[in-house]
Design a protein around this motif. Structure first.
Motif, PDB file in Angstrom:
ATOM      1  N   THR A 101       0.849  -1.198   0.000  1.00 32.36           N
ATOM      2  CA  THR A 101       0.000   0.000   0.000  1.00 32.36           C
ATOM      3  C   THR A 101       0.878   1.239   0.000  1.00 32.36           C
ATOM      4  OG1 THR A 101      -0.120   0.371   2.392  1.00 32.36           O
ATOM      5  CG2 THR A 101      -1.669  -1.231   1.453  1.00 32.36           C
ATOM      6  N   ASN A 102       0.262   2.384  -0.184  1.00 30.70           N
ATOM      7  CA  ASN A 102       0.952   3.667  -0.097  1.00 30.70           C
ATOM      8  C   ASN A 102       0.626   4.377   1.210  1.00 30.70           C
ATOM      9  OD1 ASN A 102       2.209   3.505  -2.641  1.00 30.70           O
ATOM     10  ND2 ASN A 102       0.317   4.125  -3.626  1.00 30.70           N
ATOM     11  N   PHE A 103      -0.012   3.678   2.147  1.00 27.89           N
ATOM     12  CA  PHE A 103      -0.357   4.300   3.424  1.00 27.89           C
ATOM     13  C   PHE A 103       0.907   4.608   4.214  1.00 27.89           C
ATOM     14  CE2 PHE A 103      -4.282   1.607   2.910  1.00 27.89           C
ATOM     15  CZ  PHE A 103      -5.121   2.656   2.584  1.00 27.89           C
ATOM     16  N   THR A 104       0.916   5.749   4.861  1.00 25.88           N
ATOM     17  CA  THR A 104       2.017   6.114   5.747  1.00 25.88           C
ATOM     18  C   THR A 104       1.716   5.566   7.140  1.00 25.88           C
ATOM     19  OG1 THR A 104       1.000   8.174   6.481  1.00 25.88           O
ATOM     20  CG2 THR A 104       2.358   8.274   4.457  1.00 25.88           C
ATOM     21  N   PRO A 105       2.725   5.459   7.992  1.00 27.75           N
ATOM     22  CA  PRO A 105       2.465   5.043   9.372  1.00 27.75           C
ATOM     23  C   PRO A 105       1.451   5.962  10.068  1.00 27.75           C
ATOM     24  CG  PRO A 105       4.788   4.808   8.905  1.00 27.75           C
ATOM     25  CD  PRO A 105       4.174   5.509   7.716  1.00 27.75           C
ATOM     26  N   ALA A 106       1.503   7.269   9.797  1.00 33.59           N
ATOM     27  CA  ALA A 106       0.556   8.203  10.417  1.00 33.59           C
ATOM     28  C   ALA A 106      -0.873   7.938   9.943  1.00 33.59           C
ATOM     29  CB  ALA A 106       0.950   9.644  10.104  1.00 33.59           C
ATOM     30  N   GLN A 107      -1.053   7.630   8.665  1.00 31.08           N
ATOM     31  CA  GLN A 107      -2.387   7.293   8.161  1.00 31.08           C
ATOM     32  C   GLN A 107      -2.893   6.017   8.817  1.00 31.08           C
ATOM     33  OE1 GLN A 107      -1.141   7.339   4.009  1.00 31.08           O
ATOM     34  NE2 GLN A 107      -2.663   8.941   3.575  1.00 31.08           N
ATOM     35  N   PHE A 108      -2.015   5.033   8.939  1.00 31.12           N
ATOM     36  CA  PHE A 108      -2.371   3.784   9.607  1.00 31.12           C
ATOM     37  C   PHE A 108      -2.828   4.064  11.033  1.00 31.12           C
ATOM     38  CE2 PHE A 108      -1.178   0.437  12.535  1.00 31.12           C
ATOM     39  CZ  PHE A 108      -1.675  -0.713  11.940  1.00 31.12           C
ATOM     40  N   ASP A 109      -2.052   4.855  11.766  1.00 31.20           N
ATOM     41  CA  ASP A 109      -2.370   5.159  13.162  1.00 31.20           C
ATOM     42  C   ASP A 109      -3.726   5.838  13.313  1.00 31.20           C
ATOM     43  OD1 ASP A 109       0.060   4.065  13.918  1.00 31.20           O
ATOM     44  OD2 ASP A 109       1.076   6.006  14.063  1.00 31.20           O
ATOM     45  N   ALA A 110      -4.118   6.641  12.328  1.00 33.64           N
ATOM     46  CA  ALA A 110      -5.364   7.402  12.413  1.00 33.64           C
ATOM     47  C   ALA A 110      -6.606   6.579  12.044  1.00 33.64           C
ATOM     48  CB  ALA A 110      -5.277   8.619  11.508  1.00 33.64           C
ATOM     49  N   MET A 111      -6.431   5.408  11.483  1.00 38.32           N
ATOM     50  CA  MET A 111      -7.583   4.619  11.020  1.00 38.32           C
ATOM     51  C   MET A 111      -8.356   4.003  12.179  1.00 38.32           C
ATOM     52  SD  MET A 111      -6.162   2.604   7.713  1.00 38.32           S
ATOM     53  CE  MET A 111      -5.298   3.461   6.420  1.00 38.32           C
ATOM     54  N   ALA A 112      -9.676   4.179  12.135  1.00 41.11           N
ATOM     55  CA  ALA A 112     -10.567   3.567  13.119  1.00 41.11           C
ATOM     56  C   ALA A 112     -11.549   2.614  12.456  1.00 41.11           C
ATOM     57  CB  ALA A 112     -11.339   4.636  13.883  1.00 41.11           C
ATOM     58  N   ASP A 113     -11.672   2.714  11.124  1.00 41.80           N
ATOM     59  CA  ASP A 113     -12.553   1.818  10.378  1.00 41.80           C
ATOM     60  C   ASP A 113     -11.886   1.493   9.043  1.00 41.80           C
ATOM     61  OD1 ASP A 113     -13.225   3.892   8.433  1.00 41.80           O
ATOM     62  OD2 ASP A 113     -14.546   4.734   9.963  1.00 41.80           O
ATOM     63  N   ASP A 114     -12.554   0.664   8.242  1.00 44.76           N
ATOM     64  CA  ASP A 114     -11.947   0.175   6.995  1.00 44.76           C
ATOM     65  C   ASP A 114     -12.185   1.071   5.778  1.00 44.76           C
ATOM     66  OD1 ASP A 114     -14.638  -0.352   6.610  1.00 44.76           O
ATOM     67  OD2 ASP A 114     -14.323  -2.419   5.945  1.00 44.76           O
ATOM     68  N   ARG A 115     -12.639   2.286   5.989  1.00 46.27           N
ATOM     69  CA  ARG A 115     -12.974   3.221   4.902  1.00 46.27           C
ATOM     70  C   ARG A 115     -11.863   3.345   3.853  1.00 46.27           C
ATOM     71  NH1 ARG A 115     -16.041   7.647   6.251  1.00 46.27           N
ATOM     72  NH2 ARG A 115     -15.478   7.127   8.387  1.00 46.27           N
ATOM     73  N   ASP A 116     -10.620   3.422   4.285  1.00 44.89           N
ATOM     74  CA  ASP A 116      -9.521   3.696   3.358  1.00 44.89           C
ATOM     75  C   ASP A 116      -9.000   2.481   2.607  1.00 44.89           C
ATOM     76  OD1 ASP A 116      -9.532   6.426   4.008  1.00 44.89           O
ATOM     77  OD2 ASP A 116      -8.228   6.077   5.732  1.00 44.89           O
ATOM     78  N   PHE A 117      -9.326   1.278   3.071  1.00 44.17           N
ATOM     79  CA  PHE A 117      -8.776   0.109   2.385  1.00 44.17           C
ATOM     80  C   PHE A 117      -9.803  -0.954   2.019  1.00 44.17           C
ATOM     81  CE2 PHE A 117      -8.357  -0.921   6.913  1.00 44.17           C
ATOM     82  CZ  PHE A 117      -8.813  -2.237   6.983  1.00 44.17           C
ATOM     83  N   ARG A 118     -11.050  -0.731   2.313  1.00 36.97           N
ATOM     84  CA  ARG A 118     -12.070  -1.759   2.082  1.00 36.97           C
ATOM     85  C   ARG A 118     -12.202  -2.163   0.619  1.00 36.97           C
ATOM     86  NH1 ARG A 118     -17.286  -0.182   4.378  1.00 36.97           N
ATOM     87  NH2 ARG A 118     -17.708  -2.267   3.726  1.00 36.97           N
TER      88      ARG A 118
END
Length: 170
Positions: A101-118
């Motif tokens: 993926t192109n997600f950064t560690p900060a983006q990963f840390d901010a995720m609370a649901d599957d919106r960004d990768f579903r």
């Protein structure tokens, strides 16, 4: 049935579903994530187990892998995740597939649901993936559960891996 009555029934149905309370909100489909902030896996030379159950963040060592094979979703060694036991080949492919993926560690840390990768899907051929520090890897288990793994630290390709895991709750 009378054509006018049929037309009126169809128009009423469309009007009913167009009401604000009857529309399906896309946010209802979002799945919350289970988060495990510190998961330790071990490669051939590592002090930790190499098998991971993504449902609960449980790590299984080599001695307990065969008894836990129905729970193990992925294996770690040589700076890579595998859907099969890459060292002993004693366990069959568990069906998990991976994608970079192109997600950064900060983006990963901010995720609370599957919106960004579903909507992301690993290909059927991706039964392993190599990674580096700060990478975020997508996985999808044989049961259809998706999640992400953030690489935090490694003592070496066959040593210990510290990662964080976020997986769909269901």
């Amino acid at each position: 049935m009378n054509r006018k009555v049929f037309t009126l029934a169809i128009a009423t149905a469309f009007a009913w579903f167009a009401l604000p309370g009857c529309k399906k909100d896309k946010s209802e489909d979002l799945i919350l994530l289970d988060s495990y902030d510190e998961v330790w896996l071990g490669g051939w030379d590592g002090a930790n187990g190499s098998g991971l159950d993504a449902d609960n963040g449980q790590v299984y060592g080599y001695g307990s892998l065969s008894g836990a094979s129905r729970y193990v979703d992925l294996f770690f060694d040589r700076s890579a995740f595998f859907s099969y036991d890459a060292d002993g080949n004693e366990l069959p492919d568990v069906g998990t597939r991976f994608a970079a993926t192109n997600f950064t560690p900060a983006q990963f840390d901010a995720m609370a649901d599957d919106r960004d990768f579903r909507l992301l899907e690993p290909t059927a051929a991706n039964d392993s993936i190599r990674f580096a520090l700060n990478d975020v890897v997508l996985f999808k288990t044989r049961w259809g559960k998706k999640g992400l793994i953030k690489i935090i630290s490694m003592t070496g390709p066959t040593g210990d891996l510290k990662c964080a895991l976020k997986a769909q709750e269901r």
